[in-house]
Design an enzyme around this catalytic site. Structure first.
Site, PDB file in Angstrom:
ATOM      1  N   ARG A  15       0.799  -1.233   0.000  1.00  0.00           N
ATOM      2  CA  ARG A  15       0.000   0.000   0.000  1.00  0.00           C
ATOM      3  C   ARG A  15       0.829   1.279   0.000  1.00  0.00           C
ATOM      4  O   ARG A  15       0.294   2.372  -0.154  1.00  0.00           O
ATOM      5  CB  ARG A  15      -0.964  -0.017   1.193  1.00  0.00           C
ATOM      6  CG  ARG A  15      -2.196  -0.869   0.888  1.00  0.00           C
ATOM      7  CD  ARG A  15      -3.237  -0.692   1.950  1.00  0.00           C
ATOM      8  NE  ARG A  15      -2.903  -1.417   3.165  1.00  0.00           N
ATOM      9  CZ  ARG A  15      -3.330  -1.065   4.377  1.00  0.00           C
ATOM     10  NH1 ARG A  15      -4.080   0.012   4.537  1.00  0.00           N
ATOM     11  NH2 ARG A  15      -2.993  -1.779   5.435  1.00  0.00           N
ATOM     12  N   THR A  82       3.652 -14.182  10.314  1.00  0.00           N
ATOM     13  CA  THR A  82       4.548 -13.617  11.338  1.00  0.00           C
ATOM     14  C   THR A  82       5.248 -14.708  12.159  1.00  0.00           C
ATOM     15  O   THR A  82       6.409 -14.540  12.553  1.00  0.00           O
ATOM     16  CB  THR A  82       3.764 -12.689  12.286  1.00  0.00           C
ATOM     17  OG1 THR A  82       2.584 -13.385  12.742  1.00  0.00           O
ATOM     18  CG2 THR A  82       3.343 -11.406  11.602  1.00  0.00           C
ATOM     19  N   GLY A 104       9.505  -3.655  11.932  1.00  0.00           N
ATOM     20  CA  GLY A 104      10.233  -2.587  11.244  1.00  0.00           C
ATOM     21  C   GLY A 104       9.343  -1.447  10.808  1.00  0.00           C
ATOM     22  O   GLY A 104       9.823  -0.350  10.516  1.00  0.00           O
ATOM     23  N   GLU A 154      -7.238 -13.458  15.256  1.00  0.00           N
ATOM     24  CA  GLU A 154      -7.128 -12.554  14.118  1.00  0.00           C
ATOM     25  C   GLU A 154      -8.518 -12.167  13.618  1.00  0.00           C
ATOM     26  O   GLU A 154      -9.454 -12.975  13.687  1.00  0.00           O
ATOM     27  CB  GLU A 154      -6.322 -13.219  12.995  1.00  0.00           C
ATOM     28  CG  GLU A 154      -4.863 -13.431  13.338  1.00  0.00           C
ATOM     29  CD  GLU A 154      -4.170 -12.137  13.749  1.00  0.00           C
ATOM     30  OE1 GLU A 154      -4.084 -11.224  12.913  1.00  0.00           O
ATOM     31  OE2 GLU A 154      -3.739 -12.026  14.915  1.00  0.00           O
ATOM     32  N   ASN A 227       1.354   1.439   7.087  1.00  0.00           N
ATOM     33  CA  ASN A 227       1.062   0.623   5.907  1.00  0.00           C
ATOM     34  C   ASN A 227       0.855   1.476   4.664  1.00  0.00           C
ATOM     35  O   ASN A 227       0.801   0.962   3.559  1.00  0.00           O
ATOM     36  CB  ASN A 227      -0.199  -0.216   6.141  1.00  0.00           C
ATOM     37  CG  ASN A 227       0.018  -1.238   7.233  1.00  0.00           C
ATOM     38  OD1 ASN A 227       0.944  -2.034   7.181  1.00  0.00           O
ATOM     39  ND2 ASN A 227      -0.805  -1.173   8.262  1.00  0.00           N
ATOM     40  N   TYR A 366      29.334  35.454  -5.084  1.00  0.00           N
ATOM     41  CA  TYR A 366      29.717  34.058  -4.894  1.00  0.00           C
ATOM     42  C   TYR A 366      31.125  34.042  -4.318  1.00  0.00           C
ATOM     43  O   TYR A 366      32.065  34.546  -4.935  1.00  0.00           O
ATOM     44  CB  TYR A 366      29.692  33.270  -6.214  1.00  0.00           C
ATOM     45  CG  TYR A 366      30.285  31.897  -6.022  1.00  0.00           C
ATOM     46  CD1 TYR A 366      29.680  30.984  -5.151  1.00  0.00           C
ATOM     47  CD2 TYR A 366      31.473  31.509  -6.655  1.00  0.00           C
ATOM     48  CE1 TYR A 366      30.243  29.735  -4.919  1.00  0.00           C
ATOM     49  CE2 TYR A 366      32.036  30.257  -6.424  1.00  0.00           C
ATOM     50  CZ  TYR A 366      31.410  29.384  -5.553  1.00  0.00           C
ATOM     51  OH  TYR A 366      31.967  28.158  -5.308  1.00  0.00           O
TER      52      TYR A 366
HETATM   53  C1  UD1 Z   1      -0.347  -8.780  12.919  1.00  0.00           C
HETATM   54  C2  UD1 Z   1      -0.880  -9.626  14.065  1.00  0.00           C
HETATM   55  C3  UD1 Z   1      -2.144  -8.978  14.631  1.00  0.00           C
HETATM   56  C4  UD1 Z   1      -1.837  -7.575  15.064  1.00  0.00           C
HETATM   57  C5  UD1 Z   1      -1.219  -6.783  13.924  1.00  0.00           C
HETATM   58  C6  UD1 Z   1      -0.755  -5.430  14.390  1.00  0.00           C
HETATM   59  C7  UD1 Z   1      -0.319 -11.917  13.475  1.00  0.00           C
HETATM   60  C8  UD1 Z   1      -0.797 -13.202  12.923  1.00  0.00           C
HETATM   61  N1  UD1 Z   1      -1.200 -10.930  13.543  1.00  0.00           N
HETATM   62  O1  UD1 Z   1      -1.338  -8.777  11.912  1.00  0.00           O
HETATM   63  O2  UD1 Z   1      -2.614  -9.733  15.713  1.00  0.00           O
HETATM   64  O3  UD1 Z   1      -3.020  -6.933  15.508  1.00  0.00           O
HETATM   65  O4  UD1 Z   1      -0.071  -7.459  13.392  1.00  0.00           O
HETATM   66  O5  UD1 Z   1      -0.372  -4.670  13.287  1.00  0.00           O
HETATM   67  O6  UD1 Z   1       0.832 -11.822  13.870  1.00  0.00           O
HETATM   68  N2  UD1 Z   1       5.909  -9.961   8.281  1.00  0.00           N
HETATM   69  C9  UD1 Z   1       7.034 -10.626   7.857  1.00  0.00           C
HETATM   70  N3  UD1 Z   1       6.895 -11.859   7.305  1.00  0.00           N
HETATM   71  C10 UD1 Z   1       5.697 -12.451   7.161  1.00  0.00           C
HETATM   72  C11 UD1 Z   1       4.552 -11.770   7.583  1.00  0.00           C
HETATM   73  C12 UD1 Z   1       4.692 -10.511   8.144  1.00  0.00           C
HETATM   74  O7  UD1 Z   1       8.148 -10.131   7.966  1.00  0.00           O
HETATM   75  O8  UD1 Z   1       5.669 -13.585   6.649  1.00  0.00           O
HETATM   76  C13 UD1 Z   1       6.067  -8.615   8.863  1.00  0.00           C
HETATM   77  C14 UD1 Z   1       5.442  -7.546   8.013  1.00  0.00           C
HETATM   78  O9  UD1 Z   1       6.423  -6.947   7.167  1.00  0.00           O
HETATM   79  C15 UD1 Z   1       4.955  -6.550   9.048  1.00  0.00           C
HETATM   80  C16 UD1 Z   1       4.677  -7.393  10.279  1.00  0.00           C
HETATM   81  O10 UD1 Z   1       5.362  -8.606  10.074  1.00  0.00           O
HETATM   82  O11 UD1 Z   1       5.953  -5.635   9.393  1.00  0.00           O
HETATM   83  C17 UD1 Z   1       3.211  -7.618  10.499  1.00  0.00           C
HETATM   84  O12 UD1 Z   1       2.678  -8.265   9.382  1.00  0.00           O
HETATM   85  P1  UD1 Z   1       1.220  -7.989   8.907  1.00  0.00           P
HETATM   86  O13 UD1 Z   1       0.916  -8.815   7.738  1.00  0.00           O
HETATM   87  O14 UD1 Z   1       0.997  -6.529   8.791  1.00  0.00           O
HETATM   88  O15 UD1 Z   1       0.428  -8.538  10.171  1.00  0.00           O
HETATM   89  P2  UD1 Z   1      -1.103  -8.521  10.337  1.00  0.00           P
HETATM   90  O16 UD1 Z   1      -1.652  -9.687   9.621  1.00  0.00           O
HETATM   91  O17 UD1 Z   1      -1.635  -7.208  10.011  1.00  0.00           O
HETATM   92 CA    CA Z   2      -0.478  -5.040   9.606  1.00  0.00          CA
END
Ligand code: UD1
Ligand code: CA
Length: 456
Positions: A15, A82, A104, A154, A227, A366
């Site tokens: 996004r 995650t 990050g 979730e 995001n 200058y």
């Molecule tokens: C996650 C949490 C959710 C929480 C939310 C807060 C889980 C399953 N869910 O959701 O409970 O409310 O964050 O924002 O953990 N990332 C990786 N590798 C992956 C997946 C994600 O590095 O395979 C990193 C993403 O770059 C990001 C962070 O982990 O920085 C969170 O990932 P994102 O997909 O935004 O998590 P959510 O599903 O939104």
């Molecule tokens: Ca997220």
């Protein structure tokens, strides 16, 4: 206690609609990931701390940018969730350590908050939660009647009752390394998104009778993720607002706290005043009673007591003495050094120039690669011709010299102390102490000259 920090930074950040990996986008002039690394490092002041960054999308650029920052990298080639992301760091976990999971793209998290989370996690997991008026999109914290954390559900897996919960998971979590090393490889992806959820370790912990602590963050901005560009801008404003408040609390006058941007560090003496729309980058130090006019950009510079910068001036990599006057519309480029009481006026550009005490370059000049003594007056439109297309050469002007307007000083060249250069001269040879140099076409007056007239 030793701490293994894991920072998740593998996601794509779709996004943002950007070619730059999301975690490299800046807040307050620093890449988001850099901020998170810094907050984490603060925790290591009194204990063993190691940081692993999980990279994926844009891995090479992230690695390159943080190569010298003392962190380790592990690559997550496919983003399977995650839980899967944290599992990539298991080989770096140390026995008996506490793992702290950070993101990050959650750049404003405070060291103090992480501290409380760590204190709560020596026996079992501790998660950081926050109350949200609109919890849409977040994992909900499910507690039992006694208020004990039971699970994180979730959004996509939640029923109507669970969706009504407003306490949400920030994602930030601390847990004993030994438990995570055992549990993460056993996660299942049997859920609505087909992902390995880190959040499932909470239910696992409860099922093994290991209590989970929920620590609530008081400020939603501190745990807000980025995001989109809009969210990035929102956090930028929040950070700038806090910085403006801190400056005012320290005694600085800000004409409008909503119109200042500090993208590095700004240190101010007493009674500094800053007009609207000023941007500060890198390390800027302003002495006592310094006044900055509107629309100025100051980067990596020090201005001593009583100096005034008038509107629309730009100062970069420069040292400015006391009671100097700069601008309006002046540009001090890298290597400029103004001694006390010097004046650099409108539409003057300086570069690698030392300007002595009380010397003036007031208009349209200058001055580059120049060493100018004390009490020198450089007239309007004077140019140091410092570049022949290949070499840069130096102009030296002695104390008390007077350079007439519209002079070209063809470097390398010296003008001695007390010397005078007539206006409009092109100086190519040394002018000795107290000499007058005039180097211009002699004036011819033609009497009886008739101007052409138009035929009617
Ligand atoms: C996650 C949490 C959710 C929480 C939310 C807060 C889980 C399953 N869910 O959701 O409970 O409310 O964050 O924002 O953990 N990332 C990786 N590798 C992956 C997946 C994600 O590095 O395979 C990193 C993403 O770059 C990001 C962070 O982990 O920085 C969170 O990932 P994102 O997909 O935004 O998590 P959510 O599903 O939104
Ligand atoms: Ca997220």
């Amino acid at each position: 206690m030793s701490i293994d920090v894991v920072i998740l930074a593998a996601g794509k950040g779709t996004r943002m609609r950007s070619d730059l990996p999301k975690v490299l986008h800046p807040i307050g002039g620093v890449p988001m990931l850099g901020r998170v690394i810094e907050s984490a490092k603060q925790l290591g002041r009194d204990r063993e701390l190691e940081i692993t960054v999980v990279i994926g999308h844009g891995a090479e650029s992230v690695r390159e940018q943080f190569a010298g920052s003392g962190v380790q990298f592990v690559e997550q080639t496919e983003q399977l969730g995650t839980g899967h992301a944290v599992a990539q760091a298991i080989p770096n976990f140390r026995r008996g350590a506490t793992v702290l999971v950070l993101y990050g793209d959650v750049p404003l998290v405070k060291t103090g908050t992480l501290q409380s989370l760590l204190s709560a996690s020596d026996k079992g997991p501790a998660l950081l939660s926050v109350e949200m008026a609109n919890p849409a999109g977040y994992g909900r914290i499910v507690r039992d009647d006694a208020g004990r954390v039971q699970a994180i559900v979730e959004e996509k897996d939640a029923d109507a009752d669970t969706l009504a919960i407003r306490e949400v998971n920030t994602g930030i979590l601390a847990a004993p390394a030994d438990l995570l090393s055992e549990w993460l490889p056993e996660l299942s992806n049997d859920n609505a998104q087909g992902e390995y959820y880190l959040t499932d370790v909470i239910a696992r912990s409860v099922s093994e009778d290991i209590a989970v602590t929920g620590v609530r963050a008081s400020d939603p901005l501190e745990v807000a993720g980025v995001n989109s560009r809009a969210q990035q801008a929102q956090l930028e404003r929040a950070l700038q607002h806090n910085r403006a408040l801190a400056l005012m609390n320290a005694g600085v006058t800000l004409q409008d706290p909503a119109r200042i941007d500090v993208r590095g560090s700004l240190e101010c003496g007493t009674d500094v005043s800053i007009d609207i729309n000023c941007v500060f980058e890198g390390e800027v130090v302003l002495g006592q009673d310094v006044q900055i006019g509107p629309n100025c950009l100051l980067k990596n510079c020090r201005l001593a007591d009583g100096t005034r910068v008038e509107a629309n001036s730009i100062i970069e990599d420069a040292e400015v003495g006391q009671a100097c006057t700069i601008g309006p519309f002046a540009r001090l480029r890298p290597g400029t050094h103004l001694a006390d009481g010097a004046k650099v006026g409108n539409f003057v550009e300086t570069k690698k120039a030392q300007i002595g005490r009380g010397s003036k370059v007031n208009h349209l000049s200058y001055v580059g690669d120049a060493i100018v003594g004390d009490g020198v007056n450089i007239g309007a439109g004077t140019i140091t011709c410092n570049y022949d297309g290949v070499n840069k050469s130096t102009t030296e002007i002695g104390d008390g010299a007077f350079i007439g307007s519209n002079t070209a000083l063809v470097a390398p060249v010296k003008v001695g102390a007390g010397a005078t250069v007539g206006a409009g001269s092109t100086i190519t040879r040394e002018v000795s102490t107290d000499e007058l140099a005039v180097a211009r076409g002699k004036q011819r007056n033609i009497s009886g000259w008739q101007r052409p007239t138009k035929k009617s």
